[in-house]
Every structure is written in structure tokens, then in C-alpha cells.
Design an enzyme around this catalytic site. Structure first.
Site, PDB file in Angstrom:
ATOM      1  N   HIS A  58      -2.219  -3.308   4.791  1.00 12.14           N
ATOM      2  CA  HIS A  58      -1.192  -2.604   5.454  1.00 12.14           C
ATOM      3  C   HIS A  58      -1.733  -2.152   7.149  1.00 12.14           C
ATOM      4  CE1 HIS A  58       0.441   1.031   7.259  1.00 12.14           C
ATOM      5  NE2 HIS A  58       1.585   0.698   6.429  1.00 12.14           N
ATOM      6  N   ASN A  59      -2.827  -1.813   7.022  1.00 14.12           N
ATOM      7  CA  ASN A  59      -3.148  -1.373   8.435  1.00 14.12           C
ATOM      8  C   ASN A  59      -3.614  -2.625   9.262  1.00 14.12           C
ATOM      9  OD1 ASN A  59      -3.206   1.055   7.310  1.00 14.12           O
ATOM     10  ND2 ASN A  59      -5.294   2.112   8.199  1.00 14.12           N
ATOM     11  N   LYS A  95      -3.774  -0.924   1.111  1.00 14.58           N
ATOM     12  CA  LYS A  95      -3.662   0.045   2.365  1.00 14.58           C
ATOM     13  C   LYS A  95      -4.440  -0.597   3.507  1.00 14.58           C
ATOM     14  CE  LYS A  95      -2.306   3.380   4.900  1.00 14.58           C
ATOM     15  NZ  LYS A  95      -3.373   3.826   5.807  1.00 14.58           N
ATOM     16  N   SER A 115       0.184   5.878   3.476  1.00 15.84           N
ATOM     17  CA  SER A 115       0.775   5.736   4.834  1.00 15.84           C
ATOM     18  C   SER A 115       1.710   6.702   5.481  1.00 15.84           C
ATOM     19  CB  SER A 115       1.013   4.256   4.918  1.00 15.84           C
ATOM     20  OG  SER A 115       1.315   4.034   6.050  1.00 15.84           O
ATOM     21  N   GLU A 119      -0.562  -3.626  10.651  1.00 15.18           N
ATOM     22  CA  GLU A 119      -0.239  -2.554  11.666  1.00 15.18           C
ATOM     23  C   GLU A 119      -0.888  -2.955  12.904  1.00 15.18           C
ATOM     24  OE1 GLU A 119      -0.856   1.530  10.261  1.00 15.18           O
ATOM     25  OE2 GLU A 119      -2.016   1.948  12.043  1.00 15.18           O
TER      26      GLU A 119
END
Ligand code: 6PG
Length: 497
Positions: free
Chosen positions: A197-198, A194, A140, A201
């Protein structure tokens, strides 16, 4: 000299990277910049020349172009580690097929793309049938992060991680408590982390856009005032990459426009694109029975933003019915200074709810898969390099370190105190937005999440009664153990007479 011989003549590289689009090129330069000799390869050879030229210009970095898969693989020290950064899905399989032909047992493939975690798990077993090791590594930080320090989330073979640990630790963003990389766990855990995480986000970006909407359309703030407010917020508890770039965005003028009028943000079509990781996050939350309403609201908002024409038609239809989309801002009677402070508090509290949802999803998946994810450590590696990097991640890290079994971030004593302190402003902002017809799906989803989670008694008793009434699904009682069923209609009839 024949290509292979040329490769053999040159000292072997420590690592290789295949796939020289923006992320690949920058990550390769970062590796070389940290002093690790790297071989690079790309199917379109002009990208190889471009990368080699950049390495030369950026200080004669030890980066070497190879023009076919065989020379590329053979130019790397054994046990070989090759990072691939190509589009997720079929291109990854094609690249693996082209490279693995020349690799030997003990060599490693590291996929750095935003890959669906189950594809990684399939590839791990395909690779292991050939004696190859495999890592699915979330990367990232976009272009700048890849070049100057990303957050890295490698999962899969622990041995593969140990083989490149020194490189990853140098290449990753550095924060005061270490490099933003850690071994995540087995299988597709790196990709899964990940992905979440997105999802977070998506939530963050939606919440920030709602704060903007309220400040603009309720408070009447101009773009330059918004730039100042976000810049100021970026010096306090909201300090983060996304708040920082938002402040910048409000200051950028439209270069297309002659006469030096207007900011670019106002000229951008209100339709959000996406590549899919946020959707996967919401699908996984549903699969695992984890409530993630803020992240789901951010996804739904992207879908609805895409219906531009439909929304324009709807605006006309409702205007005819007397409901006008007319923000004669600032809305009268609004205390601007207080609104700004309330929005700051609403944004902070809403974000914490969203992170709590993401963390709960990670924990649920970790239990299902036996990954043993360390939530405090994940918060730590998100402190730098990545898109959601934020000062408060340090406090999230500490909350999970204090209590690894923490049921929900909201009940950590520090965060609980903060939520209570901010709820007044938060409720005022959501209330004001609703009253004025401004949709705040993320902030209200977070508030509903908080209000649902903190209540010891919900109206779910009535839903249970209904389920038992029409479907004999049974219910539990508050005063004794067991499953109960009631002949509701019979008793109701009796009650009527
Ligand atoms: C990152 C980002 C990145 C992601 C983009 C686009 O961590 O650097 O998450 O990996 O691909 O943000 O995502 P959407 O196109 O789905 O918004």
C-alpha cells in the site's frame, strides 16, 4: 487502594492499547467512541493523562488510563487483546516483553505499526511459544483516519482476528460494500500488504507531483489554477484522497510571509523524506522478479530529491555549458486546455500501471508464502480510510472479482479499453516533458511498463544472443523446443569471409 486492586474494582475493558503517540491516541479514542471500553497505557505517563482528558472532552468516552504494564494488562477482559502502536523495530520487542509478562495463554498482541513483515513472523513464533496469539496489522489513514475510520490490514492468527473482529469492523472506515477491514492471511501478510500500500502511495504521490511539474512548467499554470484543476479532477475518475489534499495544498498561503503574498507550497524545500516502506516494496519486487518500475521511479526520485546541493551545483555546471533550467512558461505553442486534459489522462493511465505493479507483487508474495491473498478484497478495503483511497479502486476490485486469475490489471477488458483510449494524451505529455527537459520518471516508467507488457515481441532475442555469445548461456528458439548454443564468433568470422 493499590493499583491492581483499583483496576480490578473497575469493570474490565474489552481491549487495551499501548503507545499513545498520535496514531495510538486517535485509534484508542476511535475504539472508545464506538462504545468499546478500552484501557490505555504509555511509558511516558503524561500521554496517558492527555488521552484520558481527550476522552472526557470528546464525550465521556469509555477510555481508562493505566499507569503500569501489569495494571494495564489486568484491566482487560480475557481472552485479552492488546494493540501496540509504538515505533517499528526494537520498541515493539520492548513493549511486547513488558506486557507479555502479565499476559496468559490465549491472549493476543496486535502490532499496528509499519513493521517489516519478517519481524512479525518472528514475533508470531515467539508469542506462540508462550501460548499467545499475534496479529501484525497495517493501519492506514494518518491521524484523521485513526480517529474517524482507518483502513485496517490484520494478518496472523485467525483466532486473534475473530476475537476482535467486531471492534475492528466498527472502528474501520465504512464504504458502501462494508468496513475497510478484512482478515488478510497468515504470518506477516498484514504488514506486507500495508507495505505494498505504501509503495503504491509513493507512486501516486510521485505521479501527482509530475502532473504538477508539467502543468506548472509547460502549461504555466498558477497555484490557484492548479487548485481548481485538481479540485475538478477530484470529481471524476481520479477522485481520491491524494488528489483532494493536493487541491487544498495549492490554496494554502504562507503564514510566515507578511503582506499576504504567495502560497506555502512554493516555500517548501524540494527534498522528500521517507521512513522506508517504499524502499522495502522495491526490494521485495526485485526479490520476487516482479517489475515495479513506477514504484521504483518514485523511490529513486526521493533519493535524487535529497541531493539538493549536488543538483544546485549541477544546474550551474550545465548552465555554463548552455543548458539552462529556464522555464519561460507557458512554453510557446502549447494549448493549455488540451495540455490539462492530456495530463489528466496521463496521470490516470500511469496510476493504473502502478497499481498493476503493486497487485502483481502481492500475488507473487502470496504464492511464495501460501497466504491466499484475495486481491479484489484488498482493493475493497483500500476504498476508504487509507492514504491511497480512490474511486477507481472499486473498479480494480471488480476486475479481480471478475477474474481472480487476471494476469495483469492492464489486460482486464475494461482497463485495457481505458489504457488505449488514454494513450494518445499520455504519450503527448511524456513526449512534451522530455522535449522540454522536465523529468517525468514515474509517468514515463508507467508508459514503458505498458509498452513493454503489450508487445508480443521484444528485443530480448538480441540480449539472449549476446549472453550465449560471450557466456554460452544458451537460448530458446521460436520455432522448436529446447536449449540451443551457437559458436557465434566462429560463424561470424565465416560470415565475414
Ligand atoms: C498511511 C501512511 C503512513 C506512512 C506515511 C509516511 O498509510 O497512513 O502510509 O503509514 O507512514 O505515509 O511514509 P514515508 O515517511 O515513508 O513517506
Amino acid at each position: 487502594m493499590e493499583g491492581g486492586a483499583a483496576a480490578a474494582a473497575q469493570a474490565l475493558s474489552r481491549i487495551g492499547l499501548a503507545g499513545l503517540a498520535v496514531m495510538g491516541q486517535n485509534l484508542a479514542l476511535n475504539v472508545a467512541d464506538k462504545g468499546f471500553a478500552i484501557s490505555v497505557y504509555n511509558r511516558t505517563t503524561s500521554k496517558i493523562d492527555e488521552t484520558v482528558e481527550r476522552a472526557r472532552r470528546e464525550g465521556q468516552l469509555p477510555l481508562f488510563g493505566q499507569y503500569n504494564p501489569r495494571d494495564f494488562v489486568l484491566s482487560i477482559q480475557k481472552p485479552r487483546s492488546v494493540i501496540i502502536l509504538v515505533k517499528a523495530g526494537a520498541p515493539v520487542d520492548q513493549t511486547i516483553a513488558a506486557l507479555s509478562e502479565h499476559m496468559e495463554p490465549g491472549d493476543t498482541i496486535i502490532d499496528g505499526g509499519n513493521e517489516w513483515y519478517e519481524n512479525t513472523e518472528r514475533r508470531i513464533s515467539e508469542a506462540s511459544a508462550k501460548g499467545l496469539l499475534y496479529l501484525g496489522m497495517g493501519v492506514s489513514g494518518g491521524e484523521d483516519g485513526a480517529r474517524n475510520g482507518p483502513s485496517l490490514m490484520p494478518g496472523g492468527s485467525h483466532q486473534a482476528y475473530l476475537n476482535v473482529r467486531d471492534i475492528l469492523e466498527k472502528v474501520a472506515a465504512q464504504v458502501e460494500d462494508g468496513p475497510c477491514v478484512t482478515y488478510i492471511g497468515e504470518g506477516g501478510s498484514g504488514n506486507f500488504v500495508k507495505m505494498v500500500h505504501n509503495g503504491i502511495e509513493y507512486g501516486d504521490m510521485q505521479l501527482i507531483s509530475e502532473a504538477y511539474d508539467v502543468l506548472k512548467n509547460v502549461g504555466g499554470l498558477s497555484n490557484s489554477e492548479l487548485a481548481d484543476i485538481f479540485a475538478e479532477w477530484n470529481t471524476g475518475e481520479l477522485e481520491s484522497f491524494l488528489i483532494e489534499i493536493t487541491a487544498d495544498i495549492f490554496n494554502v498561503r504562507d503564514e510566515e510571509e507578511t503582506g499576504n503574498k504567495g502560497e506555502l507550497v512554493d516555500k517548501i524545500l524540494d527534498k522528500t523524506g521517507m521512513k522506508g516502506t517504499g524502499k522495502w516494496t522495491v526490494q521485495q519486487a526485485a526479490e520476487l522478479s516482479i517489475a515495479a518500475p513506477t514504484i521504483a521511479a518514485s523511490l529513486d526520485s526521493r533519493y535524487m530529491s535529497g541531493l539538493k546541493e549536488e543538483r544546485q551545483n549541477a544546474a550551474q555546471i550545465f548552465k555554463k555549458e548552455g543548458l539552462e533550467e529556464d522555464f519561460s512558461s507557458p512554453i510557446s505553442g502549447v494549448d493549455k486546455k488540451r495540455l490539462i486534459d492530456d495530463v489528466r489522462q496521463a496521470l490516470y493511465a500511469s496510476k493504473i500501471c502502478s497499481y498493476a505493479q503493486g497487485m502483481n507483487l502481492l500475488r507473487a508474495k502470496s504464492v511464495e508464502k501460501g497466504w491466499g491473498l484475495n486481491l479484489g478484497e484488498l482493493a475493497r478495503i483500500w476504498k476508504g480510510g487509507c492514504i491511497i483511497r480512490a474511486v477507481f479502486l472499486d473498479r480494480i476490485k471488480k476486475a479481480y472479482q471478475r477474474n481472480p486469475g487476471l494476469a495483469n490489471l492492464l489486460v482486464d477488458p475494461e482497463f485495457a479499453r481505458e489504457m488505449v483510449a488514454r494513450q494518445g494524451g499520455w504519450r503527448r505529455v511524456v513526449g512534451l516533458a522530455i522535449q522540454n527537459g522536465i523529468s517525468v520518471p514515474g509517468m514515463s516508467a508507467s508508459l514503458q511498463y505498458f509498452d513493454t507488457y503489450r508487445r508480443s515481441r521484444l528485443p530480448a532475442n538480441l540480449v539472449q544472443a549476446q549472453r550465449d555469445y560471450f557466456g554460452a548461456h544458451t537460448y530458446e528458439r521460436v520455432d522448436k523446443e529446447g536449449a540451443f548454443h551457437t559458436e557465434w564468433s566462429k560463424l561470424a568470422r565465416k560470415a565475414r569471409i
